[in-house]
Write a protein that holds these residues in place. Structure first.
Motif, PDB file in Angstrom:
ATOM      1  N   LYS A  39       0.831  -1.214   0.000  1.00  0.00           N
ATOM      2  CA  LYS A  39       0.000   0.000   0.000  1.00  0.00           C
ATOM      3  C   LYS A  39       0.864   1.262   0.000  1.00  0.00           C
ATOM      4  N   LYS A  40       1.934   1.216   0.797  1.00  0.00           N
ATOM      5  CA  LYS A  40       2.818   2.384   0.874  1.00  0.00           C
ATOM      6  C   LYS A  40       3.492   2.645  -0.469  1.00  0.00           C
ATOM      7  N   TRP A  41       3.986   1.582  -1.117  1.00  0.00           N
ATOM      8  CA  TRP A  41       4.643   1.739  -2.417  1.00  0.00           C
ATOM      9  C   TRP A  41       3.660   2.264  -3.455  1.00  0.00           C
ATOM     10  N   ALA A  42       2.455   1.731  -3.425  1.00  0.00           N
ATOM     11  CA  ALA A  42       1.438   2.169  -4.383  1.00  0.00           C
ATOM     12  C   ALA A  42       1.139   3.654  -4.224  1.00  0.00           C
ATOM     13  N   GLN A  43       0.993   4.082  -2.985  1.00  0.00           N
ATOM     14  CA  GLN A  43       0.660   5.484  -2.718  1.00  0.00           C
ATOM     15  C   GLN A  43       1.786   6.418  -3.153  1.00  0.00           C
ATOM     16  N   LEU A  44       3.024   6.086  -2.771  1.00  0.00           N
ATOM     17  CA  LEU A  44       4.160   6.944  -3.095  1.00  0.00           C
ATOM     18  C   LEU A  44       4.449   6.954  -4.601  1.00  0.00           C
ATOM     19  N   THR A  45       4.376   5.789  -5.216  1.00  0.00           N
ATOM     20  CA  THR A  45       4.692   5.700  -6.642  1.00  0.00           C
ATOM     21  C   THR A  45       3.652   6.412  -7.482  1.00  0.00           C
ATOM     22  N   GLU A  46       2.389   6.249  -7.153  1.00  0.00           N
ATOM     23  CA  GLU A  46       1.329   6.928  -7.912  1.00  0.00           C
ATOM     24  C   GLU A  46       1.477   8.442  -7.810  1.00  0.00           C
ATOM     25  N   ALA A  47       1.799   8.922  -6.608  1.00  0.00           N
ATOM     26  CA  ALA A  47       1.997  10.369  -6.429  1.00  0.00           C
ATOM     27  C   ALA A  47       3.205  10.850  -7.224  1.00  0.00           C
ATOM     28  N   ALA A  48       4.285  10.053  -7.221  1.00  0.00           N
ATOM     29  CA  ALA A  48       5.496  10.435  -7.944  1.00  0.00           C
ATOM     30  C   ALA A  48       5.255  10.488  -9.447  1.00  0.00           C
ATOM     31  N   ILE A  49       4.467   9.532  -9.951  1.00  0.00           N
ATOM     32  CA  ILE A  49       4.167   9.525 -11.386  1.00  0.00           C
ATOM     33  C   ILE A  49       3.388  10.781 -11.766  1.00  0.00           C
ATOM     34  N   LYS A  50       2.390  11.117 -10.984  1.00  0.00           N
ATOM     35  CA  LYS A  50       1.558  12.294 -11.276  1.00  0.00           C
ATOM     36  C   LYS A  50       2.370  13.581 -11.225  1.00  0.00           C
ATOM     37  N   GLU A  51       3.387  13.614 -10.364  1.00  0.00           N
ATOM     38  CA  GLU A  51       4.215  14.812 -10.224  1.00  0.00           C
ATOM     39  C   GLU A  51       5.430  14.784 -11.133  1.00  0.00           C
ATOM     40  N   GLY A  52       5.582  13.723 -11.914  1.00  0.00           N
ATOM     41  CA  GLY A  52       6.705  13.639 -12.843  1.00  0.00           C
ATOM     42  C   GLY A  52       8.018  13.297 -12.185  1.00  0.00           C
ATOM     43  N   ARG A  53       7.975  12.563 -11.039  1.00  0.00           N
ATOM     44  CA  ARG A  53       9.198  12.245 -10.310  1.00  0.00           C
ATOM     45  C   ARG A  53       9.571  10.764 -10.364  1.00  0.00           C
ATOM     46  N   HIS A  54       8.781   9.959 -11.062  1.00  0.00           N
ATOM     47  CA  HIS A  54       9.031   8.514 -11.075  1.00  0.00           C
ATOM     48  C   HIS A  54       9.616   8.109 -12.419  1.00  0.00           C
ATOM     49  N   PHE A  55      10.759   7.456 -12.416  1.00  0.00           N
ATOM     50  CA  PHE A  55      11.435   7.086 -13.647  1.00  0.00           C
ATOM     51  C   PHE A  55      11.904   5.647 -13.580  1.00  0.00           C
ATOM     52  N   LYS A  56      11.752   4.940 -14.693  1.00  0.00           N
ATOM     53  CA  LYS A  56      12.141   3.535 -14.742  1.00  0.00           C
ATOM     54  C   LYS A  56      13.657   3.368 -14.592  1.00  0.00           C
ATOM     55  N   THR A  57      14.384   4.255 -15.240  1.00  0.00           N
ATOM     56  CA  THR A  57      15.842   4.110 -15.222  1.00  0.00           C
ATOM     57  C   THR A  57      16.428   4.726 -13.958  1.00  0.00           C
ATOM     58  N   THR A  58      17.679   4.372 -13.713  1.00  0.00           N
ATOM     59  CA  THR A  58      18.353   4.926 -12.539  1.00  0.00           C
ATOM     60  C   THR A  58      19.104   6.207 -12.875  1.00  0.00           C
ATOM     61  N   GLU A  59      19.082   6.610 -14.159  1.00  0.00           N
ATOM     62  CA  GLU A  59      19.815   7.820 -14.561  1.00  0.00           C
ATOM     63  C   GLU A  59      19.323   9.047 -13.818  1.00  0.00           C
ATOM     64  N   ALA A  60      18.035   9.104 -13.571  1.00  0.00           N
ATOM     65  CA  ALA A  60      17.466  10.258 -12.875  1.00  0.00           C
ATOM     66  C   ALA A  60      17.991  10.391 -11.458  1.00  0.00           C
ATOM     67  N   LYS A  61      18.467   9.282 -10.892  1.00  0.00           N
ATOM     68  CA  LYS A  61      19.011   9.317  -9.527  1.00  0.00           C
ATOM     69  C   LYS A  61      20.520   9.539  -9.518  1.00  0.00           C
ATOM     70  N   LYS A  62      21.145   9.383 -10.682  1.00  0.00           N
ATOM     71  CA  LYS A  62      22.594   9.536 -10.763  1.00  0.00           C
ATOM     72  C   LYS A  62      23.024  10.983 -10.966  1.00  0.00           C
ATOM     73  N   HIS A  63      22.138  11.795 -11.553  1.00  0.00           N
ATOM     74  CA  HIS A  63      22.536  13.140 -11.973  1.00  0.00           C
ATOM     75  C   HIS A  63      21.720  14.214 -11.265  1.00  0.00           C
ATOM     76  N   THR A  64      22.374  15.344 -11.052  1.00  0.00           N
ATOM     77  CA  THR A  64      21.693  16.517 -10.499  1.00  0.00           C
ATOM     78  C   THR A  64      21.337  17.463 -11.641  1.00  0.00           C
ATOM     79  N   PHE A  65      20.531  18.455 -11.306  1.00  0.00           N
ATOM     80  CA  PHE A  65      20.179  19.461 -12.312  1.00  0.00           C
ATOM     81  C   PHE A  65      21.432  20.249 -12.710  1.00  0.00           C
ATOM     82  N   ALA A  66      22.369  20.401 -11.785  1.00  0.00           N
ATOM     83  CA  ALA A  66      23.642  21.073 -12.104  1.00  0.00           C
ATOM     84  C   ALA A  66      24.412  20.282 -13.156  1.00  0.00           C
ATOM     85  N   ASP A  67      24.360  18.943 -13.069  1.00  0.00           N
ATOM     86  CA  ASP A  67      25.012  18.108 -14.086  1.00  0.00           C
ATOM     87  C   ASP A  67      24.398  18.376 -15.458  1.00  0.00           C
ATOM     88  N   ALA A  68      23.081  18.501 -15.486  1.00  0.00           N
ATOM     89  CA  ALA A  68      22.384  18.768 -16.741  1.00  0.00           C
ATOM     90  C   ALA A  68      22.770  20.131 -17.301  1.00  0.00           C
TER      91      ALA A  68
END
Length: 370
Positions: A39-68
């Motif tokens: 239930k906890k994973w479902a709630q957090l993941t659904e919210a992250a998807i709606k806010e554009g924070r959930h990504f299949k790849t790990t690249e989003a966790k490897k880089h900062t906006f400064a890197d971009a």
């Protein structure tokens, strides 16, 4: 929406499989031993998807906006934009880096950018807020970075700024200053009679094509051996009756048709052009630099009794005359070299007559004439 399925294997062990289906997004699934974890994973993941924070790849966790921002500055800025636009964008990139550069890409949200927007509105000089136009420019840069993170570098699946999720200040309606028939006649005559023999052909070319002043004044008869780096520039092709702009404000290459008087004037110039430079409008004292027409232009305006008019307004004239001639907003944008229709909406009222005719023709086809 999330659904949780209880499953029991052949040994009697229980697990909970979560499946999240949201319109426009790929299905996400995960399996847990405990219902509370599911239930906890479902709630957090659904919210992250709606806010554009959930990504299949790990690249989003490897880089900062400064890197971009650093990658954009090194790989995109010098190739995609001329030096003038590079100088304009560098302070904005530094501001974004200082503001939210520390954020990991996976944690970037619309809230981060909304807060940045509010900070921009308060960060003007001398205590005055930045203009809506300036704030929008900052976000143009941020959107371009995020677009490349999604489409080219695969650091994100979706941009937090997609679909206008952060509301930007509304731009004021641009002032459209164009010459009426009498003003046009007087100013054309004044330019033609100017002691500066390059003023008239430059004026005719500018008002006939809608090119920016930097594009007009940095034209060459042939490709220069060393391409300019300081501003927009282009090459005249009389054989094909066109100008090829290799560098423009938005970074795109553009083909500008030459017709009528503009073509005639350039053909005349080609016959008497200087041999010590390839510039179409060279300075009399520094032939490898464009001529400065500021004084001649001011004198022509005074002689023609045309007030409150800048050289840039010749571009407005072109667009206005096109609109009044029945050109669509898409056609005007193509002539002026705009990527979107936002900048040409200011001319829409001038084509009201054309729109009325279009509506009338449609109704005549549907219902016939009286």
């Amino acid at each position: 929406m999330a659904t949780i399925e209880k499953r029991t294997d052949q040994n009697g062990a229980t697990s909970y499989r979560v499946k999240i289906r949201l319109k426009g997004y790929p299905t996400e699934t995960a399996t847990f031993d405990r219902l509370t974890d599911a239930k906890k994973w479902a709630q957090l993941t659904e919210a992250a998807i709606k806010e554009g924070r959930h990504f299949k790849t790990t690249e989003a966790k490897k880089h900062t906006f400064a890197d971009a921002i650093d990658r954009y500055s090194a790989d995109v800025l010098p190739i995609r934009f001329n030096s003038t636009e590079q100088r304009n964008r560098l302070p904005m990139l530094e501001w974004w880096k200082a503001q939210i550069g520390h954020c990991v890409m996976a944690d970037l949200t619309t809230a981060n950018f909304a807060q940045a927007r509010d900070s921009l509105a308060k960060s003007g000089r001398k205590g005055k807020p930045l203009s809506p136009a300036t704030i929008n420019k900052y976000f143009v840069v941020a959107k371009d970075i995020l677009k490349r993170c999604v489409n080219e570098w695969h650091w994100l699946e979706q941009s937090p700024l997609r679909d206008g999720r952060v509301e930007l200040p509304e731009l004021p309606r641009g002032i459209v200053r164009f010459l009426d028939d009498e003003e046009l006649a007087r100013l054309t005559k004044a330019c033609k009679e100017s002691p500066n023999q390059l003023l008239y052909p430059a004026f005719i070319l500018a008002i006939s094509t809608g090119m920016r002043q930097s594009e007009t004044m940095n034209l060459y008869w042939r490709e220069p051996e060393t391409p300019p780096t300081e501003t927009a520039w282009g090459v005249v092709n009389l054989a094909e009756s066109c100008i090829i702009l290799h560098e423009t404000k938005n970074g795109d290459r553009r083909r500008v048709p030459l017709t009528s008087l503009a073509l005639v004037e350039l053909q005349k110039l080609a016959k008497v052009r200087r041999l010590d430079t390839t510039l179409v409008f060279p300075s009399p004292t520094h032939p490898h630099k464009p001529i400065e027409l500021k004084k001649a232009w001011a004198n022509a305006l005074k002689a023609a009794e045309v007030n409150n008019f800048r050289w840039h307004d010749l571009r407005h004239c072109t667009a206005s005359y096109l609109a009044m001639g029945g050109a669509s907003m898409v056609e005007i944008a193509a002539v002026l070299g705009h990527k979107t229709l936002d900048m040409v909406k200011r001319y829409s009222h001038l084509s009201d007559g054309h729109i009325a005719n279009v509506v009338e023709r449609m109704n005549n086809r549907l219902f016939g004439t009286n």
